[in-house]
Design a protein around this motif. Structure first.
Motif, mmCIF file in Angstrom:
data_model
loop_
_atom_site.group_PDB
_atom_site.id
_atom_site.type_symbol
_atom_site.label_atom_id
_atom_site.label_comp_id
_atom_site.label_asym_id
_atom_site.label_seq_id
_atom_site.Cartn_x
_atom_site.Cartn_y
_atom_site.Cartn_z
ATOM 1 N N GLN A 189 32.889 37.610 36.700
ATOM 2 C CA GLN A 189 33.555 37.895 35.570
ATOM 3 C C GLN A 189 33.313 37.201 33.922
ATOM 4 O OE1 GLN A 189 38.041 39.131 34.759
ATOM 5 N NE2 GLN A 189 37.561 40.820 33.440
ATOM 6 N N PHE A 233 29.893 43.130 39.912
ATOM 7 C CA PHE A 233 29.453 43.373 41.422
ATOM 8 C C PHE A 233 28.754 42.256 41.299
ATOM 9 C CE2 PHE A 233 30.038 45.064 45.567
ATOM 10 C CZ PHE A 233 28.202 44.649 45.902
ATOM 11 N N PHE A 259 36.422 36.043 41.269
ATOM 12 C CA PHE A 259 36.829 37.209 41.675
ATOM 13 C C PHE A 259 36.927 37.273 43.775
ATOM 14 C CE2 PHE A 259 40.657 37.478 38.525
ATOM 15 C CZ PHE A 259 39.497 37.312 37.614
ATOM 16 N N PHE A 313 42.618 42.340 44.380
ATOM 17 C CA PHE A 313 42.195 41.060 43.347
ATOM 18 C C PHE A 313 42.691 40.003 44.109
ATOM 19 C CE2 PHE A 313 38.404 42.641 41.310
ATOM 20 C CZ PHE A 313 38.822 44.228 41.666
ATOM 21 N N TYR A 328 33.502 39.600 42.951
ATOM 22 C CA TYR A 328 33.431 39.938 41.085
ATOM 23 C C TYR A 328 33.283 38.479 40.280
ATOM 24 C CZ TYR A 328 33.836 45.099 42.165
ATOM 25 O OH TYR A 328 34.076 46.354 43.068
ATOM 26 N N LYS A 379 34.314 40.777 29.429
ATOM 27 C CA LYS A 379 33.352 41.617 29.985
ATOM 28 C C LYS A 379 33.940 41.791 31.258
ATOM 29 C CE LYS A 379 29.020 39.849 28.802
ATOM 30 N NZ LYS A 379 27.638 39.545 29.283
ATOM 31 N N GLY A 380 33.968 43.095 31.713
ATOM 32 C CA GLY A 380 34.123 43.326 32.593
ATOM 33 C C GLY A 380 33.889 42.707 34.658
ATOM 34 N N PRO A 381 34.261 43.028 35.409
ATOM 35 C CA PRO A 381 34.094 42.220 36.356
ATOM 36 C C PRO A 381 33.084 43.032 36.916
ATOM 37 C CG PRO A 381 36.151 43.116 36.763
ATOM 38 C CD PRO A 381 36.166 43.563 35.550
#
Lengths: 115, 110
Positions: B38, B46, B89, B100, B36, B42-44
């Protein structure tokens, strides 16, 4: 919607208060996950829903934390008697189906600050 | 490297160079691995995934390598661009239990 949405984006509260964090998963996704991310660390699993039921809540740190997904879509993470240590980013993710090989898509998170 | 508290491992590369980000995972029973990205605030997001029955998978400008013998995962980014600057991650997934790693901060210098 096109992606996972979370509200509010930021929440500031005082120690001892109750908070609710909302997650709207991608339409049609049956699995929903909550994670908590502290500064400088990776997300940590909290709870996972398959449909309306919590399939795994082993990551919830204590009984102050609770989550629901009554209609199998939107989910709410509830934190009672908040503590300063609860301050973190709370992330929600969803996947089309449950299963270990399903890609999880994340929302932007809710940044919770407990004063 | 290992992260301690707020100090993420960092990687700084020149724009146009290739980047390699490494990750060690913990459970030999894990059978699905994901990278991921990030960005700040913001969110992770894909990037790419790989199952344990493979040792290499390629995407657009990215390649993931899996070495199950030493429980090691790497992400290679070709022709790194400024937009690639983020924290990366790795995650291992076994039966919906996704764990993670600590993350690596990639900085791309123009």
């Amino acid at each position: 919607g096109a992606g996972v949405s979370q509200t509010p984006s930021n929440k500031v509260t005082e120690k001892g208060k109750y908070v609710e964090l909302r997650c709207d998963p991608i339409s049609g996704h049956t699995a929903l996950y909550w994670y908590r991310q502290s500064l400088g660390q990776g997300p940590e699993f909290l709870i996972y829903f398959q449909g309306t039921g919590a399939a795994d809540d082993s990551g919830l740190p204590n009984d102050r934390f609770f989550a629901v997904r009554p209609e199998g879509s939107v989910s709410t993470l509830k934190i009672q008697r908040t503590e300063r240590g609860d301050s973190a980013v709370y992330l929600c993710a969803s996947s089309l189906n449950p299963g270990g090989h399903e890609t999880q898509y994340f929302g932007p998170g809710t940044r919770l600050l407990v004063l | 490297g290992e992260s301690v508290g707020l100090h993420l491992p960092t990687l700084s590369v020149q724009e146009g160079d290739n980047s390699i980000i490494n990750c060690a995972y913990s459970n030999s029973a894990s059978d699905y691995f994901i990278w991921y990205k990030q960005e700040s605030g913001k969110g992770p997001q894909f990037i790419i995934d790989i199952r344990s029955n493979m040792d290499k998978r390629q995407g657009q400008r990215v390649t993931v390598l899996l070495n199950k013998t030493v429980k090691h995962l790497s992400l290679q980014i070709a022709a790194t661009q400024p937009g690639d600057s983020a924290v990366y991650f790795c995650a291992e997934n076994r039966n919906n239990d996704m764990r993670f790693g600590a993350g690596t901060r990639l900085t791309v210098k123009p």
